[in-house]
Scaffold this active site. Structure first.
Site, PDB file in Angstrom:
ATOM      1  N   LYS A 172       0.827  -1.217   0.000  1.00 26.00           N
ATOM      2  CA  LYS A 172       0.000   0.000   0.000  1.00 26.00           C
ATOM      3  C   LYS A 172       0.861   1.267   0.000  1.00 26.00           C
ATOM      4  O   LYS A 172       0.624   2.188  -0.782  1.00 26.00           O
ATOM      5  CB  LYS A 172      -0.928   0.008   1.228  1.00 26.00           C
ATOM      6  CG  LYS A 172      -1.921  -1.124   1.284  1.00 26.00           C
ATOM      7  CD  LYS A 172      -2.884  -0.986   2.451  1.00 26.00           C
ATOM      8  CE  LYS A 172      -2.190  -1.008   3.798  1.00 26.00           C
ATOM      9  NZ  LYS A 172      -1.479  -2.283   4.063  1.00 26.00           N
ATOM     10  N   GLU A 198       1.967   5.540  10.921  1.00 24.91           N
ATOM     11  CA  GLU A 198       2.863   4.656  10.191  1.00 24.91           C
ATOM     12  C   GLU A 198       4.271   4.721  10.772  1.00 24.91           C
ATOM     13  O   GLU A 198       4.578   5.528  11.627  1.00 24.91           O
ATOM     14  CB  GLU A 198       2.868   5.028   8.706  1.00 24.91           C
ATOM     15  CG  GLU A 198       1.549   4.737   8.006  1.00 24.91           C
ATOM     16  CD  GLU A 198       1.178   3.270   8.017  1.00 24.91           C
ATOM     17  OE1 GLU A 198       1.839   2.469   7.347  1.00 24.91           O
ATOM     18  OE2 GLU A 198       0.206   2.909   8.714  1.00 24.91           O
ATOM     19  N   ARG A 199       5.147   3.890  10.276  1.00 25.10           N
ATOM     20  CA  ARG A 199       6.506   3.795  10.802  1.00 25.10           C
ATOM     21  C   ARG A 199       7.334   5.018  10.411  1.00 25.10           C
ATOM     22  O   ARG A 199       7.195   5.544   9.309  1.00 25.10           O
ATOM     23  CB  ARG A 199       7.190   2.526  10.286  1.00 25.10           C
ATOM     24  CG  ARG A 199       6.456   1.246  10.657  1.00 25.10           C
ATOM     25  CD  ARG A 199       6.991   0.053   9.893  1.00 25.10           C
ATOM     26  NE  ARG A 199       6.214  -1.159  10.164  1.00 25.10           N
ATOM     27  CZ  ARG A 199       5.087  -1.482   9.553  1.00 25.10           C
ATOM     28  NH1 ARG A 199       4.592  -0.676   8.631  1.00 25.10           N
ATOM     29  NH2 ARG A 199       4.443  -2.591   9.855  1.00 25.10           N
TER      30      ARG A 199
END
Length: 474
Positions: A172, A198-199
């Site tokens: 994604k 997110e990371r």
């Protein structure tokens, strides 16, 4: 009697701060409870702080019998019970305008890229109302992405909402990064990116890729990373929406609005709801889910001033598309790109499910053109028939199929292989040079495969190429 003269001067009482609200009575995770001690009652979303440390930010969330419940947007180590709290009389404000392009900032508009302070002449509240019906304007234009499978199977409409839906590790973030590269480089408008939950590594890689391909200066990036508390992750999407709205309404520009990952917004709201003790709704989600999504998604609309095209990634827990949170998000989308774990495991990227993915514009007569409409119908018929034959082929082999079925099965394989593509943003990992394929080239190439012009070409020759012409196959 001797009169004794005082040796100290009486202390004059200090003037009370007119913005004083009360004191913290309890702290429960990101929920801070304040005992109201003033006549002034702060409004919902108003930011409270302290006299000595303006970095402490508490956002008013709700009221109950003289108690103010706030979301803590700061480290809990900075606050304590009985701390005196004052009001700023403003909601959270975010810098807007040209100065935020090419910059990376957090929820508070503070720079996170090491390039110095963001000196914006204007700051706006992170909350606003959705545009009224009389200024909404739909666009009849298809937005070309240069990614073959998207432009053919689920074309994007300018000003629409697009979702990349899939579980962990199916591509994604890579897909949305490629879209930012392809569209931003060829688009005259600006882009806004909201990184939610997110990371940090993914955010760093995105910034490096945008810088490498010289499109960073057209993108404003806001991040509320995985390590941030739920309250910050819950608000960063609204902050990014304000930046996008300013470009649309004040500067009359078309905006590409990217969210990675909108499901983390839902999760953050669920965490906050649990801390508030609200009774959960379907599948454990917060009862306010639809309201929270609606308040955000309805802001991302196209008006007479400009278009906001929203592209969002949606994480699917346990690959379950029937999940209530995922289903609620899908209801707002115009185009749905379903990413398949089976295709990813076969090494076919982008791993887009060719039958499950769809676009609302495919059902509008004349919108995508007569040639595209005819080919998409034939394409779906071939893939559906091949899908029916796949079990027989897996057990008995393709030699047991009739001559016509063998032809359909082989063409379906060629179509699937052709719709793979090397990406610009993965050149360092794959060693394959990225390609951009126009929508018309993709349509023409699909037509050639469907009528059998490539029946004598080995299937593997169609893997990870650009157009057929670029690969020297026609």
């Amino acid at each position: 009697m001797t009169k004794i003269t005082p040796t100290t001067t009486p202390v004059t009482p200090t003037t009370p701060n007119p913005n004083y609200i009360g004191r913290i009575s309890s702290i429960n995770g990101q929920i801070v409870e304040i005992e109201l001690e003033s006549e002034y009652i702060p409004g919902i979303n108003e930011i409270l702080t302290t006299e000595n440390d303006p970095n402490i930010r508490l956002e008013v969330y709700s009221f109950d019998n003289g108690q103010i419940f706030c979301l803590s947007l700061s480290e809990n180590t900075l606050i304590y019970r009985n701390m005196a709290i004052i009001t700023t009389r403003n909601p959270l404000l975010i810098p807007v305008g040209q100065v935020v392009l090419g910059r990376v900032m957090n929820l508070f508009g503070e720079a996170e890229d090491g390039k110095g302070k963001i000196n914006a002449p204007q700051r706006l509240p992170i909350y606003s109302s959705a545009p009224t019906f009389n200024i909404l304007k739909a666009s009849p234009e298809v937005l070309e992405t240069g990614i073959k499978v998207i432009d053919f199977v689920c074309p994007f409409v300018k000003g629409g909402k697009i979702g990349f839906i899939g579980g962990a590790g199916v591509g994604k973030t890579i897909l949305i990064s490629e879209l930012i590269h392809n569209i931003t480089a060829r688009n005259l408008g600006v882009s806004v990116f909201a990184g939610i939950g997110e990371r940090v590594r993914e955010g760093q890689e995105l910034v490096e890729n945008l810088s490498r391909y010289q499109v960073l200066e057209k993108v404003a990036l806001l991040f509320g990373q995985m390590g941030e508390n739920a309250a910050i992750r819950f608000r960063v999407a609204n902050a990014a929406a304000t930046v996008a709205e300013y470009f649309r309404d004040a500067e009359k520009k078309d905006v590409l609005f990217f969210i990675d990952n909108i499901y983390r917004f839902v999760q953050a709201g669920n965490e906050v709801s649990a801390l508030l003790g609200e009774i959960p709704s379907e599948q454990g989600y917060q009862p306010t889910l639809q309201t929270e999504l609606g308040n955000l998604e309805e802001r991302l609309s196209s008006t007479v001033n400009g278009a906001i095209t929203s592209i969002q990634t949606i994480y699917v827990p346990s690959d379950d598309l029937s999940d209530a949170g995922v289903y609620s998000l899908m209801s707002y989308l115009d185009s749905v790109v379903i990413l398949s774990r089976n295709l990813a495991q076969l090494g076919l990227f982008p791993s887009v499910d060719l039958l499950e993915s769809s676009s609302s514009v495919l059902s509008i007569t004349g919108f995508i053109g007569k040639q595209h409409q005819q080919l998409i119908n034939q394409f779906q018929q071939i893939l559906n028939r091949a899908n029916d034959l796949s079990r027989i082929a897996a057990i008995l082999g393709t030699g047991e199929l009739s001559a016509n079925d063998q032809l359909i099965f082989s063409r379906a394989k060629r179509l699937t292989n052709y719709l793979t593509q090397p990406f610009f943003v993965t050149e360092n990992q794959t060693g394959k040079k990225g390609v951009y394929v126009t929508r018309q080239e993709t349509i023409d190439d699909i037509g050639q495969i469907i009528i059998g012009k490539l029946d004598n070409i080995p299937e593997e020759k169609l893997l990870y190429i650009g157009s057929l012409k670029q690969a020297g196959l026609i």
